[in-house]
Design an enzyme around this catalytic site. Sequence first.
Site, mmCIF file in Angstrom:
data_model
loop_
_atom_site.group_PDB
_atom_site.id
_atom_site.type_symbol
_atom_site.label_atom_id
_atom_site.label_comp_id
_atom_site.label_asym_id
_atom_site.label_seq_id
_atom_site.Cartn_x
_atom_site.Cartn_y
_atom_site.Cartn_z
ATOM 1 N N HIS A 191 126.573 27.740 -0.177
ATOM 2 C CA HIS A 191 127.016 29.076 0.210
ATOM 3 C C HIS A 191 125.867 30.082 0.115
ATOM 4 O O HIS A 191 125.684 30.907 1.010
ATOM 5 C CB HIS A 191 128.173 29.522 -0.690
ATOM 6 C CG HIS A 191 129.492 28.934 -0.292
ATOM 7 N ND1 HIS A 191 129.664 27.592 -0.073
ATOM 8 C CD2 HIS A 191 130.705 29.519 -0.081
ATOM 9 C CE1 HIS A 191 130.924 27.364 0.252
ATOM 10 N NE2 HIS A 191 131.584 28.516 0.254
ATOM 11 N N HIS A 288 129.372 28.477 -8.661
ATOM 12 C CA HIS A 288 128.113 27.829 -9.011
ATOM 13 C C HIS A 288 127.477 28.473 -10.244
ATOM 14 O O HIS A 288 128.012 29.417 -10.832
ATOM 15 C CB HIS A 288 127.134 27.845 -7.837
ATOM 16 C CG HIS A 288 127.570 26.989 -6.683
ATOM 17 N ND1 HIS A 288 127.371 25.626 -6.639
ATOM 18 C CD2 HIS A 288 128.212 27.323 -5.526
ATOM 19 C CE1 HIS A 288 127.857 25.153 -5.500
ATOM 20 N NE2 HIS A 288 128.385 26.159 -4.813
#
Length: 413
Positions: A191, A288
């Site tokens: 991303h 993350h």
Amino acid sequence: MPTAASSATKKARPTHQYQRSPIEKGRWAAKGTKPLPEQATVQQVLSLIVVHGCRKVLFIQTEVKIMLYSIGLFFGSLLCDFLPLPKAYMGQKDNIFNVYFVKVGWAWTILVVGAFILLTSATIGCGHREIVKRHMSRLIVGTCLWFFWSQWFFSFIENRTGSCLGKAIIRNKYDCNSGGFHWHSFDISGHAFLLVYINLLIVEEAKAIVGWEGIRDQIRIEGHNRGDTQSHSIENKTPLEGLSEEEMVILKLNYFQFTPYIRGIFCIMTLMSILSDVMLACTIIFFHTMPQKVAGGAIAMATWFLTYRVWFKADASPGLPGSGVFQYQNLKEKSKEVPVRRRSSLCKEHRDGLPTFMGMPLYGLKKDKEEKKKESEREEDKAGLEDIGDASDFRSLRNGSYGDSGPSRSWRR
């Protein structure tokens, strides 16, 4: 009572005494006149205002964007790794923006940015398909790089650095997850890579619109120059003078046909850039870890730098956005030189005391002022001569009656 003969003579009177011969507009319009732009409609004015606002939002300096991305990916992610985060809709993986924008982000890029590149290159290419292919090849290069990093390299690193928790014998992510276990590895944030790279690519490709509105003026001036065989001044020359008649026709047709669509796509690209920044902020906060996001963002920045700042500037490359048969992106800088000179000349005339009305100099009164100034100078000279004559009479009187004699005066001189 008028007779029949008089009425017949009135009917037979030639009409050329009352009618003027038609003016040949094509011949007269090109001599001694300047081509004026057409009156803009309300729709055109509103579209230009919207495009100007989008340019202010999108064209932030790339160095500033990279600095903000670096600070956010490092310090923002580090801070969010240790702070308890509240539950929010944007923190869920199945939110509407993540599902329909980020996960298919590159498809949106190919569709929107590809249409923008196609229309702009077809316009400035003036019918040359090689130019269109060269510009579209930049998007092909970006697609290959996106596929290499996100679809192969990130998966390779994840498989090489991971292990299946609770089942060490399983060495594959797919088998581990399908068996109900958890695969723990260094997962580079796809991303972060995608959102940073899309944003930088949009900014670079959107630079083709810089100076786009000036092409309209150059087409008008060049058409005037080609219709006027006596116009050879340097000021009237345009970058379009090297184009053939066929290329001029294609340029004019494509420009006026594609410009409304180019403006609309540019606004959509601006919205994509804003949404990419919003989703990048959500990735920094909710998804993350800091090293994974920093690695993804660093790879995106390095990919952008090596392509748009190094490779695409070389001769053996697809080239930069905005390069075509003619140069149009430096027209704005040249056009700014003329008003500066005019302002300086006007300021000089204002310093000389030129009469003005509502801030505009009245050049018709300049001659009257000069004549009054000359007349006043003549009166001053006349008065000075009279003063000199009175002084000489007094000096002769003094020298003749009470002063020295004529020979002594000449001796002293």
